[in-house]
Design an enzyme around this catalytic site. Structure first.
Site, mmCIF file in Angstrom:
data_model
loop_
_atom_site.group_PDB
_atom_site.id
_atom_site.type_symbol
_atom_site.label_atom_id
_atom_site.label_comp_id
_atom_site.label_asym_id
_atom_site.label_seq_id
_atom_site.Cartn_x
_atom_site.Cartn_y
_atom_site.Cartn_z
ATOM 1 N N LYS A 108 -3.434 8.609 2.516
ATOM 2 C CA LYS A 108 -4.560 8.449 3.388
ATOM 3 C C LYS A 108 -4.519 8.947 4.736
ATOM 4 O O LYS A 108 -5.549 9.568 5.301
ATOM 5 C CB LYS A 108 -5.080 6.944 3.501
ATOM 6 C CG LYS A 108 -5.560 6.327 2.252
ATOM 7 C CD LYS A 108 -6.806 7.028 1.333
ATOM 8 C CE LYS A 108 -7.353 6.344 0.191
ATOM 9 N NZ LYS A 108 -8.205 7.236 -0.676
ATOM 10 N N TYR A 149 0.869 -1.444 0.139
ATOM 11 C CA TYR A 149 0.151 0.019 -0.041
ATOM 12 C C TYR A 149 0.864 1.355 0.005
ATOM 13 O O TYR A 149 0.636 2.306 -0.711
ATOM 14 C CB TYR A 149 -0.991 -0.106 1.079
ATOM 15 C CG TYR A 149 -2.397 0.740 0.905
ATOM 16 C CD1 TYR A 149 -2.975 0.628 -0.156
ATOM 17 C CD2 TYR A 149 -2.578 1.920 1.812
ATOM 18 C CE1 TYR A 149 -4.342 1.343 -0.280
ATOM 19 C CE2 TYR A 149 -3.602 2.587 1.842
ATOM 20 C CZ TYR A 149 -4.408 2.388 0.662
ATOM 21 O OH TYR A 149 -5.551 3.111 0.658
HETATM 22 P P1 NAD Z 1 -11.854 3.436 -8.711
HETATM 23 O O1 NAD Z 1 -10.870 3.151 -9.593
HETATM 24 O O2 NAD Z 1 -13.367 3.012 -9.216
HETATM 25 O O3 NAD Z 1 -12.007 4.754 -8.516
HETATM 26 C C1 NAD Z 1 -10.798 5.651 -8.177
HETATM 27 C C2 NAD Z 1 -11.512 6.844 -9.196
HETATM 28 O O4 NAD Z 1 -10.448 8.070 -8.912
HETATM 29 C C3 NAD Z 1 -11.365 6.819 -10.658
HETATM 30 O O5 NAD Z 1 -12.880 7.147 -11.055
HETATM 31 C C4 NAD Z 1 -10.409 7.856 -11.056
HETATM 32 O O6 NAD Z 1 -10.958 8.218 -12.437
HETATM 33 C C5 NAD Z 1 -10.517 8.570 -10.284
HETATM 34 N N1 NAD Z 1 -9.260 9.651 -10.503
HETATM 35 C C6 NAD Z 1 -7.975 9.120 -10.201
HETATM 36 N N2 NAD Z 1 -7.253 10.372 -10.791
HETATM 37 C C7 NAD Z 1 -8.240 11.428 -11.020
HETATM 38 C C8 NAD Z 1 -7.995 12.632 -11.265
HETATM 39 N N3 NAD Z 1 -6.503 13.309 -11.718
HETATM 40 N N4 NAD Z 1 -9.029 13.380 -11.410
HETATM 41 C C9 NAD Z 1 -10.398 12.882 -11.438
HETATM 42 N N5 NAD Z 1 -10.436 11.592 -10.980
HETATM 43 C C10 NAD Z 1 -9.442 10.886 -10.838
HETATM 44 O O7 NAD Z 1 -11.479 2.667 -7.295
HETATM 45 P P2 NAD Z 1 -12.258 2.664 -6.027
HETATM 46 O O8 NAD Z 1 -11.631 1.545 -5.250
HETATM 47 O O9 NAD Z 1 -13.698 2.841 -6.225
HETATM 48 O O10 NAD Z 1 -11.584 4.024 -5.224
HETATM 49 C C11 NAD Z 1 -12.387 5.123 -4.939
HETATM 50 C C12 NAD Z 1 -11.770 5.367 -3.270
HETATM 51 O O11 NAD Z 1 -12.090 4.443 -2.583
HETATM 52 C C13 NAD Z 1 -10.382 5.892 -3.621
HETATM 53 O O12 NAD Z 1 -10.077 6.977 -2.716
HETATM 54 C C14 NAD Z 1 -9.821 4.909 -2.933
HETATM 55 O O13 NAD Z 1 -8.464 4.891 -2.322
HETATM 56 C C15 NAD Z 1 -10.918 4.379 -1.749
HETATM 57 N N6 NAD Z 1 -10.936 2.766 -1.044
HETATM 58 C C16 NAD Z 1 -10.939 1.941 -1.812
HETATM 59 C C17 NAD Z 1 -10.919 0.779 -1.441
HETATM 60 C C18 NAD Z 1 -10.809 -0.418 -2.217
HETATM 61 O O14 NAD Z 1 -10.318 -1.750 -1.601
HETATM 62 N N7 NAD Z 1 -11.221 -0.400 -3.308
HETATM 63 C C19 NAD Z 1 -10.873 0.420 -0.146
HETATM 64 C C20 NAD Z 1 -10.869 1.739 0.575
HETATM 65 C C21 NAD Z 1 -10.980 3.104 0.190
#
Ligand code: NAD
Length: 253
Positions: free
Chosen positions: A160, A153
């Protein structure tokens, strides 16, 4: 039953149907909110438009959060489309070369990870604030890797941690304006972003084996909590990090 009729919600971070943002959009829409859905760039436009078509009244807007003029532009569009905002969801994260250890993180990779994953929350909230004259709710997504070290990570865990601190400071800045700021710390979910994390399946397995509920979280459960935190039922909650991880974070060994 949570009622968000008459509320306008802007959700940033929709990439595809697996995105946590999509689960949140579905739940906010089911509660009656009008959705403005933002996607990063042209590459993601078609998916975003196809998904939005499933939600009555939802519209899509492009916005790359690394570009100030995109952020200014999207809030101008939101102002003319809706005249106000009630809810802003920030579901965005990115760390280049996440595979590098923190020790070996390059200055530019550190900068980009914090710009996209942390500063973007500040910039978006600043854009939304003038449209939240009657108060509002801000929500972002974080992960337990902010608190504890998870393999692979790396710099995202550092970002984060900064994001979670930012939630608390923004909550204090915006409390007098009746704007609440919270985060959901979601358990691991197979999404596009998660694909960049090495051995992600091992983290999923650990949650199944060691977590109290013996399973991984469903994105719609994150959506349910988002709906609650963005509703009047959560009117006394701000600056909080709420775990939606099937209880994994309470375990030791
Ligand atoms: P995802 O890839 O579907 O979403 C990430 C999003 O960030 C994408 O839509 C991407 O286009 C956007 N992004 C990245 N750079 C960008 C930019 N310059 N401008 C605009 N948008 C941008 O994946 P996800 O897992 O749904 O992630 C969403 C959030 O949830 C993130 O913050 C991630 O860290 C967090 N999260 C994810 C998990 C997991 O296990 N998937 C767990 C906890 C937290």
């Amino acid at each position: 039953m949570i009622d968000l009729k008459g509320k306008v919600a802007v959700v940033f971070g929709l990439a595809n149907k697996r995105s946590i943002a999509w689960a949140i959009c579905q739940k906010l829409a089911a509660a009656g909110a009008t959705l403005a859905i933002c996607y990063q760039n042209e590459r993601l436009q078609r998916d975003a438009q196809e998904l939005a078509a499933d939600l009555p009244g939802a519209r899509t807007f492009p916005c790359d959060v690394s570009i100030d003029s995109d952020i200014d532009g999207v809030f101008e569009q939101l102002k003319s489309a809706y005249g106000k905002l009630d809810i802003l969801v920030h579901s965005i994260g990115f760390a280049p070369n996440i595979k590098n250890t923190v020790l070996n993180t390059a200055r530019e990779d550190f900068r980009v990870a914090h710009d996209i994953s942390v500063y973007s929350l500040i910039a978006l909230v600043r854009g939304a604030e003038p449209l939240m004259a009657e108060g509002g709710c801000i929500l972002t997504l974080t992960y337990y890797g902010a608190e504890k070290v998870f393999p692979n990570y790396n710099i995202m865990g550092v970002a984060k941690a900064a994001l979670e601190a930012t939630v608390r400071y923004l909550a204090v800045d915006l409390g007098p304006k009746k704007i609440r700021v919270n985060a959901i710390s979601a358990g691991p979910i197979k999404t596009l972003a998660a694909r960049g994390i090495g051995d992600f399946s091992k983290i999923l397995t650990a949650v199944e084996e060691r977590g109290p509920l013996k399973r991984n979280v469903d994105p719609l459960e994150v959506g349910n909590t988002a709906m609650f935190l963005c509703s009047p039922l959560a009117s006394g909650i701000t600056g909080e990090i709420t775990f939606v991880d099937c209880g994994y974070n309470i375990t030791g060994l």
